[in-house]
Write an enzyme that holds these catalytic residues in place. Structure first.
Site, PDB file in Angstrom:
ATOM      1  CG  HIS A 160      61.101  28.703  15.622  1.00  0.00           C
ATOM      2  ND1 HIS A 160      60.693  28.938  16.922  1.00  0.00           N
ATOM      3  CD2 HIS A 160      59.959  28.503  14.911  1.00  0.00           C
ATOM      4  CE1 HIS A 160      59.382  28.881  16.998  1.00  0.00           C
ATOM      5  NE2 HIS A 160      58.902  28.617  15.791  1.00  0.00           N
ATOM      6  CG  ASP A 173      63.980  47.046   0.153  1.00  0.00           C
ATOM      7  OD1 ASP A 173      63.109  46.843  -0.711  1.00  0.00           O
ATOM      8  OD2 ASP A 173      64.020  48.069   0.849  1.00  0.00           O
ATOM      9  NE  ARG A 207      59.278  29.519  10.210  1.00  0.00           N
ATOM     10  CZ  ARG A 207      58.926  28.490  10.987  1.00  0.00           C
ATOM     11  NH1 ARG A 207      57.679  28.045  10.955  1.00  0.00           N
ATOM     12  NH2 ARG A 207      59.814  27.881  11.746  1.00  0.00           N
ATOM     13  CG  ASP A 209      53.455  26.756  16.902  1.00  0.00           C
ATOM     14  OD1 ASP A 209      53.642  27.116  18.071  1.00  0.00           O
ATOM     15  OD2 ASP A 209      54.331  26.813  16.031  1.00  0.00           O
ATOM     16  CD  GLU A 256      52.576  29.343  13.563  1.00  0.00           C
ATOM     17  OE1 GLU A 256      53.375  28.684  14.244  1.00  0.00           O
ATOM     18  OE2 GLU A 256      52.729  30.556  13.296  1.00  0.00           O
TER      19      GLU A 256
END
Length: 255
Positions: free
Chosen positions: A48, A87, A73, A177, A151
């Protein structure tokens, strides 16, 4: 940097209750400040926010010098995004909007090198301390914490199957959500939503998975601890700044 390992994963396995914060600003200085404030973990939110991989790496570097653990996230459960995050040095990753066991299996496969998965192989990167971690290719998965976010009500109904996927270390319940999927958009405090959140925590515990959530205020956080959530974000950097800024401004204007 700390010695190679995953403190967050170990703390979850020990059954400790962990408190963290969400990082929305993309500021390494803010991340570093919250890292020394006493939080157990900090979530670098790429879903977000407009944060890109290089922003994530800068933030991970800032957190690495603090006692806090970093969780990333990702924007989506995507093979390329996960590869770049790993990585780049992420070890604890959270994939949003996982709806079923197949999607959870794909998430795990993106974090494993062949023959156990499909993670692309690069010899020298920040994730393996630029090639200095012995046996990295064979042992990297041992230090990864793979988490999925549930969610929707449909995903919640499939929680037992999702939790049973090998390699899923923890589950995060997204209250905003989930409440929207229940027809209560913006009303996390609704009794039906809270009852569902309680049941979700109990289901995670029944299937042996640490469950996480984010609380909008201290009262909700207290409820979530009582429900059985074991890793809880108590707000975000932007939220902390806005609430204190508005509080102090209101006091100043009242003079």
């Amino acid at each position: 940097m700390d010695t190679y390992g995953n403190r967050f994963k170990r703390a979850l396995a020990e059954g400790r209750t962990l408190f963290g914060a969400w990082l929305m600003s993309g500021s390494p200085s803010t991340a570093e400040a919250l890292g020394v404030a006493g939080f157990d973990f900090l979530v670098v939110d790429m879903e977000h926010t407009p944060l890109e991989t290089h922003h994530m790496v800068d933030t991970l570097r800032a957190i690495a010098g603090t006692p806090a653990s970093a969780v990333v996230r990702l924007p989506w459960n995507d093979m390329v995004m996960i590869k770049r995050a790993l990585d780049g040095g992420a070890q604890s990753i959270l994939m949003p909007f996982v709806q079923d066991a197949d999607e959870a299996r794909r998430a795990v496969s993106y974090t494993r090198y062949p023959p156990h998965g499909v993670r692309g192989v690069a010899g020298t990167h920040r994730g393996n301390r630029y090639g200095t971690v012995a046996n990295y290719f064979k042992s990297a998965h041992d230090e990864l914490c793979v988490m999925v976010q549930i969610e929707t009500l449909a995903a919640l109904e499939r929680l037992p199957q999702i939790a049973a996927v090998p390699g899923i270390d923890a589950i995060f319940i997204g209250p905003s959500d989930l409440s929207a999927s229940m027809g209560h958009l913006g009303d996390i405090g609704h009794a039906d939503v809270q009852s569902t959140l309680r049941s979700a925590a109990q289901a995670c515990k029944a299937h042996g998975k640490p469950c996480g959530i984010i609380g909008a205020n201290p009262d909700l956080v207290a409820k979530y601890v009582d429900y059985g959530y074991s890793w809880i974000a108590i707000g975000s950097d932007m939220g902390f700044m806005m609430s204190r800024g508005q509080e102090w401004l209101a006091k100043a204007r009242a003079l």
